[in-house]
Write a protein that holds these residues in place. Structure first.
Motif, PDB file in Angstrom:
ATOM      1  N   ALA A  26       0.845  -1.207   0.000  1.00 40.20           N
ATOM      2  CA  ALA A  26       0.000   0.000   0.000  1.00 40.20           C
ATOM      3  C   ALA A  26       0.875   1.249   0.000  1.00 40.20           C
ATOM      4  N   ARG A  27       1.959   1.211   0.756  1.00 43.02           N
ATOM      5  CA  ARG A  27       2.864   2.376   0.762  1.00 43.02           C
ATOM      6  C   ARG A  27       3.548   2.542  -0.600  1.00 43.02           C
ATOM      7  N   GLY A  28       3.955   1.419  -1.204  1.00 42.42           N
ATOM      8  CA  GLY A  28       4.593   1.495  -2.526  1.00 42.42           C
ATOM      9  C   GLY A  28       3.642   2.042  -3.572  1.00 42.42           C
ATOM     10  N   ALA A  29       2.408   1.550  -3.555  1.00 43.50           N
ATOM     11  CA  ALA A  29       1.403   2.039  -4.517  1.00 43.50           C
ATOM     12  C   ALA A  29       1.070   3.501  -4.222  1.00 43.50           C
ATOM     13  N   GLY A  30       1.050   3.844  -2.936  1.00 41.37           N
ATOM     14  CA  GLY A  30       0.767   5.234  -2.550  1.00 41.37           C
ATOM     15  C   GLY A  30       1.806   6.186  -3.118  1.00 41.37           C
ATOM     16  N   ALA A  31       3.060   5.742  -3.155  1.00 39.66           N
ATOM     17  CA  ALA A  31       4.119   6.597  -3.710  1.00 39.66           C
ATOM     18  C   ALA A  31       3.874   6.848  -5.197  1.00 39.66           C
ATOM     19  N   ILE A  32       3.378   5.833  -5.902  1.00 41.14           N
ATOM     20  CA  ILE A  32       3.045   5.990  -7.332  1.00 41.14           C
ATOM     21  C   ILE A  32       1.920   7.032  -7.477  1.00 41.14           C
ATOM     22  N   LEU A  33       0.901   6.925  -6.617  1.00 40.18           N
ATOM     23  CA  LEU A  33      -0.229   7.860  -6.699  1.00 40.18           C
ATOM     24  C   LEU A  33       0.206   9.279  -6.335  1.00 40.18           C
ATOM     25  N   LEU A  34       1.118   9.385  -5.381  1.00 39.08           N
ATOM     26  CA  LEU A  34       1.596  10.714  -4.978  1.00 39.08           C
ATOM     27  C   LEU A  34       2.354  11.386  -6.118  1.00 39.08           C
ATOM     28  N   ASP A  35       3.144  10.607  -6.859  1.00 44.32           N
ATOM     29  CA  ASP A  35       3.810  11.145  -8.062  1.00 44.32           C
ATOM     30  C   ASP A  35       2.751  11.672  -9.014  1.00 44.32           C
ATOM     31  N   SER A  87      -3.914   6.401   2.645  1.00 42.27           N
ATOM     32  CA  SER A  87      -4.187   7.679   2.007  1.00 42.27           C
ATOM     33  C   SER A  87      -2.848   8.398   1.819  1.00 42.27           C
ATOM     34  N   PRO A  88      -2.255   8.326   0.617  1.00 43.61           N
ATOM     35  CA  PRO A  88      -0.889   8.845   0.467  1.00 43.61           C
ATOM     36  C   PRO A  88      -0.795  10.361   0.607  1.00 43.61           C
ATOM     37  N   ALA A  89      -1.818  11.083   0.208  1.00 45.70           N
ATOM     38  CA  ALA A  89      -1.727  12.552   0.251  1.00 45.70           C
ATOM     39  C   ALA A  89      -1.733  13.081   1.676  1.00 45.70           C
ATOM     40  N   THR A  90      -2.355  12.321   2.603  1.00 42.27           N
ATOM     41  CA  THR A  90      -2.374  12.757   4.003  1.00 42.27           C
ATOM     42  C   THR A  90      -1.462  11.880   4.871  1.00 42.27           C
ATOM     43  N   ASN A  91      -0.884  10.849   4.245  1.00 41.17           N
ATOM     44  CA  ASN A  91      -0.029   9.879   4.942  1.00 41.17           C
ATOM     45  C   ASN A  91      -0.751   9.206   6.118  1.00 41.17           C
TER      46      ASN A  91
END
Ligand code: IPD
Ligand code: CA
Ligand code: CA
Length: 280
Positions: A21-30, A136-140
């Motif tokens: 989930a953290r790895g995918a979140g980094a993709i979404l944050l990019d 939720s990657p944008a809010t971590n």
């Protein structure tokens, strides 16, 4: 049932879900940074003009699915954008272990640069939600749970709220993509709950909606026409936080029917009562 239900094994599966989930979140944050910079990337439409999929939905899913297939080749995987996979080809027979992945829950928000979107990774063991991670990657914000291990929000244990009357409850819901075409579009229920509760909110990520109930920020959530990959992770997180999840008749068909009611447990029967009055 297999030894994978031991606490250590569930913990390992949960840690995998968290890492992915953290790895995918980094993709979404990019992707979010690109959108904020005015470079939205490729888009395609699914069921309606409101039902959009971006290249980041696909990239996020490709990452999660390839990692899961490498780590657990015998597990089935259902991803929103890619359909079903099992060891060596498309899944046909029911598997003991089935991952339910929404690589980007809240695509409409993402597309507009609105932070309320998430990655949702759930694992069903013999059809029952057993491990759940919503990030939720944008809010971590990271919500995680496994059966018997409790639920956490950014590593801290969470519990549902103690509001015991619908009139004092803050609720959250969502609407299906066929809203404009179908009379079964949740609008009557929205109106009924708006009148009976303190207020109803809509943020646009079902996975996060369930985590808001789990962490006591919301008291109840309901939705219809929802998919297993939207809710599999959140169901475990709510239950492990002490909440209750049923379908609108109080049964356990949420994954099959797409009909879900989740709450702190104290207002569950009042929520089911409201929905039952609409069915007559
Ligand atoms: C949607 C979101 C929304 C819910 C819709 C879902 P998507 O998922 O979870 O909150 O109301 O029913 O389809 O399309 O953004 O992955
Ligand atoms: Ca979704
Ligand atoms: Ca999605």
């Amino acid at each position: 049932m297999t030894d994978l239900l031991s606490h250590d094994s569930l913990r390992e599966l949960l840690d995998t879900g968290i890492a992915l989930a953290r790895g995918a979140g980094a993709i979404l944050l990019d992707g979010l940074n690109q959108i904020h910079a005015g470079n939205g990337g490729a888009l395609r439409f699914k069921s309606s003009p409101g039902d959009v999929v971006t290249e980041y939905d696909q990239r996020s899913e490709d990452f999660i699915v390839s990692e899961l297939r490498r780590r657990y080749p015998a597990h089935a995987i259902v991803g929103e954008e890619g359909g079903a996979y099992a060891a060596g080809g498309p899944a046909s027979a029911p598997a003991h272990y089935e991952w339910q992945i929404d690589p980007l829950d809240g695509t409409t928000n993402f597309l507009h640069g609105f932070a309320m979107f998430s990655v949702s990774i759930g694992l069903l063991i013999d059809g029952v939600p057993a491990v759940g991670v919503v990030y939720s990657p944008a809010t971590n914000d990271l919500y995680a749970a496994a059966r018997g291990l409790g639920a956490t929000w950014n590593g801290r244990p969470i519990h549902v709220s103690c509001v015991d009357a619908l009139e004092r409850a803050l609720l959250i819901t969502g609407f299906p993509y066929d809203y404009a075409q179908s009379p079964h579009n949740n609008l009557r229920a929205f109106d009924a709950f708006n009148r009976r509760s303190q207020a109803v909110r809509r943020i646009g990520s079902a996975a996060l909606d369930l985590c808001l109930v789990a962490s006591g920020q919301m008291d109840g959530y309901w939705e219809t026409k929802i998919k297993p990959y939207d809710i599999a992770a959140g169901i475990v997180i709510v239950r492990e936080a002490g909440g209750v999840v049923t379908d609108s008749a109080g049964g356990d068909t949420m994954l099959a029917s797409g009909d879900i009611v989740a709450s702190n447990g104290l207002i569950q029967s009042a929520m089911l009562d409201v929905l039952s009055t609409l069915q007559t």
